[in-house]
Design a protein around this motif. Structure first.
Motif, mmCIF file in Angstrom:
data_model
loop_
_atom_site.group_PDB
_atom_site.id
_atom_site.type_symbol
_atom_site.label_atom_id
_atom_site.label_comp_id
_atom_site.label_asym_id
_atom_site.label_seq_id
_atom_site.Cartn_x
_atom_site.Cartn_y
_atom_site.Cartn_z
ATOM 1 N N MET A 178 0.835 -1.175 0.000
ATOM 2 C CA MET A 178 0.000 0.000 0.000
ATOM 3 C C MET A 178 0.882 1.241 0.000
ATOM 4 N N ALA A 179 0.418 2.262 -0.624
ATOM 5 C CA ALA A 179 1.199 3.484 -0.757
ATOM 6 C C ALA A 179 1.235 4.324 0.512
ATOM 7 N N ASP A 180 0.437 3.994 1.511
ATOM 8 C CA ASP A 180 0.386 4.794 2.736
ATOM 9 C C ASP A 180 1.488 4.445 3.729
ATOM 10 N N TRP A 181 2.307 3.476 3.429
ATOM 11 C CA TRP A 181 3.322 3.007 4.366
ATOM 12 C C TRP A 181 4.713 3.181 3.777
ATOM 13 N N LEU A 182 5.655 3.645 4.593
ATOM 14 C CA LEU A 182 7.064 3.702 4.188
ATOM 15 C C LEU A 182 7.767 2.477 4.760
ATOM 16 N N SER A 183 8.539 1.812 3.944
ATOM 17 C CA SER A 183 9.210 0.590 4.373
ATOM 18 C C SER A 183 10.146 0.839 5.555
ATOM 19 N N ALA A 184 10.239 -0.156 6.398
ATOM 20 C CA ALA A 184 11.130 -0.107 7.562
ATOM 21 C C ALA A 184 12.520 -0.646 7.233
ATOM 22 N N TYR A 213 2.839 -7.137 4.506
ATOM 23 C CA TYR A 213 1.527 -7.699 4.852
ATOM 24 C C TYR A 213 0.632 -6.592 5.400
ATOM 25 N N PRO A 214 0.074 -5.748 4.526
ATOM 26 C CA PRO A 214 -0.763 -4.634 5.003
ATOM 27 C C PRO A 214 -2.163 -5.104 5.400
ATOM 28 N N THR A 215 -2.723 -4.389 6.360
ATOM 29 C CA THR A 215 -4.118 -4.582 6.732
ATOM 30 C C THR A 215 -4.793 -3.215 6.640
ATOM 31 N N SER A 216 -6.031 -3.135 7.027
ATOM 32 C CA SER A 216 -6.735 -1.847 6.956
ATOM 33 C C SER A 216 -6.246 -0.865 8.012
ATOM 34 N N THR A 217 -5.616 -1.360 9.078
ATOM 35 C CA THR A 217 -5.208 -0.470 10.169
ATOM 36 C C THR A 217 -3.705 -0.418 10.426
ATOM 37 N N THR A 218 -2.975 -1.356 9.902
ATOM 38 C CA THR A 218 -1.532 -1.377 10.158
ATOM 39 C C THR A 218 -0.805 -2.073 9.022
ATOM 40 N N ASN A 219 0.484 -2.153 9.139
ATOM 41 C CA ASN A 219 1.293 -2.834 8.137
ATOM 42 C C ASN A 219 2.380 -3.614 8.862
ATOM 43 N N LYS A 220 2.600 -4.812 8.404
ATOM 44 C CA LYS A 220 3.688 -5.636 8.928
ATOM 45 C C LYS A 220 4.615 -5.952 7.767
ATOM 46 N N GLU A 221 5.917 -5.858 8.030
ATOM 47 C CA GLU A 221 6.907 -6.275 7.052
ATOM 48 C C GLU A 221 7.750 -7.391 7.653
ATOM 49 N N VAL A 272 10.080 -3.746 16.141
ATOM 50 C CA VAL A 272 10.482 -5.114 15.808
ATOM 51 C C VAL A 272 9.856 -6.033 16.848
ATOM 52 N N LYS A 273 8.973 -6.904 16.400
ATOM 53 C CA LYS A 273 8.287 -7.825 17.307
ATOM 54 C C LYS A 273 9.031 -9.144 17.479
ATOM 55 N N ARG A 274 9.799 -9.510 16.442
ATOM 56 C CA ARG A 274 10.443 -10.809 16.483
ATOM 57 C C ARG A 274 11.619 -10.843 15.518
ATOM 58 N N ALA A 275 12.654 -11.568 15.889
ATOM 59 C CA ALA A 275 13.787 -11.833 14.998
ATOM 60 C C ALA A 275 14.097 -13.321 15.090
ATOM 61 N N TYR A 295 13.238 -10.415 10.394
ATOM 62 C CA TYR A 295 12.670 -9.499 11.379
ATOM 63 C C TYR A 295 11.206 -9.248 11.046
ATOM 64 N N GLU A 296 10.357 -9.379 12.046
ATOM 65 C CA GLU A 296 8.948 -9.029 11.899
ATOM 66 C C GLU A 296 8.797 -7.604 12.433
ATOM 67 N N VAL A 297 8.521 -6.675 11.530
ATOM 68 C CA VAL A 297 8.475 -5.254 11.878
ATOM 69 C C VAL A 297 7.070 -4.724 11.656
ATOM 70 N N TRP A 298 6.514 -4.116 12.697
ATOM 71 C CA TRP A 298 5.174 -3.525 12.624
ATOM 72 C C TRP A 298 5.294 -2.014 12.528
ATOM 73 N N HIS A 299 4.445 -1.436 11.711
ATOM 74 C CA HIS A 299 4.416 0.020 11.519
ATOM 75 C C HIS A 299 3.507 0.657 12.560
ATOM 76 N N ASN A 300 3.957 1.769 13.115
ATOM 77 C CA ASN A 300 3.156 2.508 14.095
ATOM 78 C C ASN A 300 2.523 3.754 13.498
ATOM 79 N N VAL A 301 2.959 4.143 12.308
ATOM 80 C CA VAL A 301 2.486 5.389 11.688
ATOM 81 C C VAL A 301 2.148 5.136 10.227
ATOM 82 N N ARG A 302 1.070 5.706 9.794
ATOM 83 C CA ARG A 302 0.688 5.678 8.388
ATOM 84 C C ARG A 302 1.023 7.051 7.802
ATOM 85 N N TYR A 303 1.576 7.072 6.594
ATOM 86 C CA TYR A 303 1.969 8.335 5.953
ATOM 87 C C TYR A 303 0.942 8.784 4.935
#
Length: 146
Positions: A1-7, A56-64, A111-114, A138-146
């Motif tokens: 999704m375009a609303d997220w910047l990669s971690a 792995y985007p969802t409607s409320t967050t994004n996981k990479e 980072v939730k998991r490595a 690394y399982e990285v969760w986004h806290n901010v949508r751009y």
């Protein structure tokens, strides 16, 4: 999704800063790099360079899931019979530090998991140097949508 910047970039920066501050930095005489080097002094060096990102985007967050590959090159011409064992010890330390997720703070990401994805020790093409390959996911969760 375009609303997220990669971690990816913030994660690599956090990993590198953590490794630079770790005791591993002195064990390899400061030879920790983010790209391949041409003229290196010393018998051991580490390169953190290859990455792979799945989103792995969802409607409320994004996981990479970001896989980071590290390479360790080690030789000990004075004790060639110990090179494989020494390389495996460097791999143990590198894995330990790369998986310390509490030491990888990033603004806007968590980072939730490595977890280990690959660990391999091979003889390099010169038949003297041992080449250790380590890939951590690394399982990285986004806290901010751009």
């Amino acid at each position: 999704m375009a609303d997220w910047l990669s971690a990816e970039q913030p994660l690599i920066r956090a990993i590198m800063e953590h490794l630079y501050a770790s005791p591993l930095m002195s064990l390899v005489d400061g030879n920790i790099f983010d790209k391949a080097q041409v003229d290196i002094t010393g018998n051991t060096y580490i390169v953190i360079d290859n990455t792979n990102v799945l989103e792995y985007p969802t409607s409320t967050t994004n996981k990479e899931v970001i896989a980071v590959t590290a390479h360790i090159y080690h030789k000990d011409e004075a004790h060639p019979e110990q090179v494989v064992d020494q390389t495996r010890q460097f791999m143990r330390w590198l894995r330990f530090y790369m998986q310390q997720i509490e030491q990888l703070p990033m603004e806007h990401y968590e980072v939730k998991r490595a977890s280990l994805d690959l660990q391999e020790t091979i003889t390099d093409v010169d038949l003297v140097t041992q080449h250790g390959i380590l890939r951590i996911k690394y399982e990285v969760w986004h806290n901010v949508r751009y």
